[in-house]
Design an enzyme around this catalytic site. Structure first.
Site, PDB file in Angstrom:
ATOM      1  N   HIS A  92     -24.616 -16.404 -20.263  1.00  0.00           N
ATOM      2  CA  HIS A  92     -24.844 -17.630 -19.509  1.00  0.00           C
ATOM      3  C   HIS A  92     -26.311 -18.054 -19.521  1.00  0.00           C
ATOM      4  CE1 HIS A  92     -20.877 -18.076 -17.107  1.00  0.00           C
ATOM      5  NE2 HIS A  92     -20.666 -17.424 -18.243  1.00  0.00           N
ATOM      6  N   HIS A 256     -14.438 -11.441 -24.023  1.00  0.00           N
ATOM      7  CA  HIS A 256     -13.318 -11.101 -23.153  1.00  0.00           C
ATOM      8  C   HIS A 256     -12.674  -9.771 -23.520  1.00  0.00           C
ATOM      9  CE1 HIS A 256     -12.840 -15.580 -21.832  1.00  0.00           C
ATOM     10  NE2 HIS A 256     -13.954 -15.010 -21.413  1.00  0.00           N
TER      11      HIS A 256
END
EC number: 1.11.1.21
Length: 715
Positions: A92, A256
């Protein structure tokens, strides 16, 4: 004795109604004053590259590795391992980068500041940075926050059994928010109503689909739960970060493979974000009222998803599960749309309850990798070739976390990969002998005698150097990519005229045998400036530092470099077409990308106008009877009250106030220097009777700065 006032003190500096409140369309010139020495506690003498060299790099990595499993009671680690949340933190930090303007990204440590520190998509990342503080405190200024955030993500991956592609330091911290970045016009978090046009076409330069998201809504467009519809948003968002389909699949699946999403309860339990939290929270936000507020009770995204059987270990489970199971749309405890494997065994470990198992779960945007035909092909290839997947993720992760660092010469540290990558805008090694002062003087004389005009010399050098972008450190004169596709064909560069000038300069370059064309272009621009200054009665030498090289077409990604094409360049009075943003604001935008101050922007515009550097030879703003002479005539004539201005056919006509005879034509950019109070104040300095010499010296200083913006070898 004065009577003490009984009135309460209700006002503080900076309070009250601001100029921007009164006049929302006012030029944001303060954006050109960001990150000045006044905001930097380390002082002008601080050299981060030198400090980084003193860093015990591998001791730092060892400390980071130990942190991964050092779970703290105040924020317990999922699965006993902080690795997944540190991967998210690094992702991020870097993932705000966008190709359109080169802004965003992890290169300045902006995740520490508003608005990013309080974006809904960054919920609870504040805890990750607090976990890092003891290590940052230990190593001090030898590692920036910007570097530490990314390096921690790398170490996290390595601690979970993944082999990364490498790491480069060199990201220098800033000390205030980047207010120049346009994140969108919405005034509500997660809103989308002001960033799309037509068939869900995302406005430039935005990359995220929602205000406050890094990428896309994990529940699908408008939380629809439609994985196929999500494909368009995913491609748009990741594509604007310079990622292709294979990199998109690798990044989503790779990210993920680790950790979980948190949605233990409705989001109404979350407290305010860090910037809205009370003083006693000390910069931490999203304090949860649900249960313990952390661990098994954590509320972050509102989704409650764990993808793999080994959430703290690299595996191919993501693709195994994606294709092995059929999926049904369900809801998280927070009410968010997610997917659960039908009739699947409970094989997924709980993050905090030993021995407890859960069914596999996925996000809507995960299933996109199965239902979109092109994504599915890549996903099945990775399913069958785990090593290929690992390599693709390693490379995509390195690109994600280093895309905004600029050329490889800026990379620091012992783990810089040797492989040269096209997206790094590579340059060849220097092979020519270093020219001496006599060589430079000889070439300058030949340039002066070449028949090229001041306007041609100056315009060509500006076209080459002014592609630089301070955000991602791309562009600039080094490489002489001005002669290559796509730059040679850009409308702003007047291709036909450019080809003639480059042909002449290339002939001189080849005859010299000691200069790259990149150097010749810059030197020629300096010759033009010197000639123009001399004609104005000011003798001055434009500084020149040889050492540039010439890139090849094979080293130039045409599609990637297309993002550097100017939509507007007010310095050349060039505008590609009508748009929603006034062109004078686009001038400030361009100046900010060039890291210019307001005075530097002002003197460059005034100088380039009288030197005749306008795109296409336009006469707009050429307020002088002596074109090609470096005078402050632009400012003198603009501020002359004997001239009155009226709009006419998309431009402005300047007429004699008494006779009505037309004297000049101008664009909005030109008139801004007389209309805007701050710019007018700067213009008055150069329009004054004693302004000539200062004008030339200031112009040469600003010109030299632009010519050398990409010369990291000179630092």
């Amino acid at each position: 004795m004065a009577t003490e006032s009984k009135c309460p003190f209700n006002h503080a500096a900076g309070g009250g109604t601001t100029n921007q409140d009164w006049w929302p369309s006012q030029l944001r010139l303060e954006l050109l004053n960001q990150h000045s020495s006044k905001s930097d506690p380390l002082g002008a003498g601080f050299d981060y590259a030198e400090e980084f060299k003193k860093l015990d790099y591998f001791a730092l990595k060892k400390d980071l590795l130990a942190l991964m499993t050092d779970s703290q009671d105040w924020w317990p680690a999922d699965f006993g391992h902080y690795g997944p949340q540190f991967v998210r933190m690094a992702w991020h930090a870097a993932g705000t980068y966008r190709t359109a303007d080169g802004r965003g990204g992890g290169g300045r440590g902006q995740q520490r500041f508003a608005p990013l520190n309080s974006w809904p998509d960054n919920v609870n990342i504040d805890k990750s940075r607090r976990l890092l503080w003891p290590i940052k405190q230990k190593y001090g200024q030898r590692i920036s926050w910007a570097d530490l955030l990314i390096l921690t993500g790398n170490v996290a991956l390595e601690s979970m059994g993944f082999r990364t592609f490498g790491f480069a330091g060199g990201r220098e911290d800033v000390w205030e928010p980047d207010n120049d970045v346009n994140w969108g016009n919405e005034t509500t978090w997660l809103a989308t109503d002001k960033r799309f046009t037509g068939d869900r076409d995302l406005d430039q330069p935005l990359a995220a689909t929602h205000m406050g998201l890094i990428y896309v809504n994990p529940e699908g467009p408008n939380a629809s739960g439609d994985p196929l519809a999500a494909a368009k948003d995913i491609r748009a968002t990741f594509g604007r970060m310079a990622m292709d389909d294979e990199e998109i699949v690798a990044l989503i699946a790779g990210g993920h493979t680790f950790g979980k999403a948190h949605g233990a309860a409705p989001e109404s339990h979350k407290g305010p974000e860090p910037e809205g939290a009370p003083l006693e929270a000390q910069g931490l936000g999203w304090t949860s009222s649900f249960g313990s507020g952390h661990g098994k009770d954590t509320v972050s995204s509102g989704l409650e998803v764990t993808w793999t059987t080994t959430p703290a270990r690299w595996s191919n489970d993501f693709f195994e599960h994606l294709f092995k199971f059929e999926w049904e749309l369900t809801q998280s405890p927070a009410g968010a749309k997610q997917w659960t494997a039908k009739d699947a065994p409970e094989i997924i470990p709980d993050a905090h309850v030993p021995g407890k198992k859960l069914k596999p779960t996925m996000l809507t945007t995960d299933l996109t990798l199965r239902v979109d035909p092109e994504f599915e092909k890549i996903s099945r290839r990775f399913l069958d070739n785990p090593q290929g997947f690992a390599d693709a993720f390693a490379r995509a992760w390195f690109k994600l976390t280093h895309r905004d660092m600029g050329p490889k010469v800026r990379y620091l540290g012992p783990e810089v990969p040797k492989e040269e990558l096209l997206w790094q805008d590579p340059l060849p090694p220097a092979t020519l002998p270093a020219p001496n002062a006599a060589d430079v003087a000889e070439l300058k004389a030949k340039i002066a005698a070449s028949g090229l005009t001041v306007a041609q010399l100056v315009a060509t050098a500006w076209a080459s150097a002014s592609t630089f972008r301070g955000g991602d450190k791309r562009g600039g004169a080094n490489g002489a990519r001005l002669r290559l596709a796509p730059q040679k064909d850009w409308e702003a560069n007047t291709p036909g005229e450019l080809a003639k000038v480059l042909a002449t300069l290339e002939t001189l370059q080849k005859a010299s045998g000691k200069f790259s064309l990149a150097d010749v272009i810059v030197l020629a621009g300096g010759v033009g400036v010197e000639q123009a200054a001399k004609a104005a009665g000011v003798g001055i030498e434009v500084p020149f530092a040889p050492g540039r090289v010439d890139a090849t077409q094979e080293q130039t990604d045409v599609e990637s470099f297309a993002f550097l094409e100017p939509v507007a360049d007010g310095f050349r009075n060039y505008f590609k077409g009508p748009g929603s943003v006034p062109v004078e604001h686009l001038l400030v935008d361009k100046a900010q990308l060039l890291t210019l101050t307001a005075p530097e922007m002002t003197v460059l515009v005034g100088g380039l106008r009288v030197l005749g550097a306008n795109a296409g030879g336009s006469r707009h703003g050429v307020f002088t009877d002596r074109p090609g002479v470096l005078t402050p005539d632009f400012f003198v004539n603009l501020l002359d009250m004997r001239t009155t201005w009226q709009p006419a056919n998309g431009v402005y006509e300047g007429k004699d106030r008494q006779t009505g005879q037309q004297k000049w034509t101008a664009t909005r950019v030109d008139l801004a220097f007389g209309s805007n109070a701050v710019l007018r104040a700067l213009a008055e300095v150069y329009a004054s009777a004693d302004g000539q010499t200062k004008f030339v010296h200031d112009f040469v200083a600003a010109w030299t700065k632009v010519m050398n913006l990409d010369r990291y070898d000179l630092a």
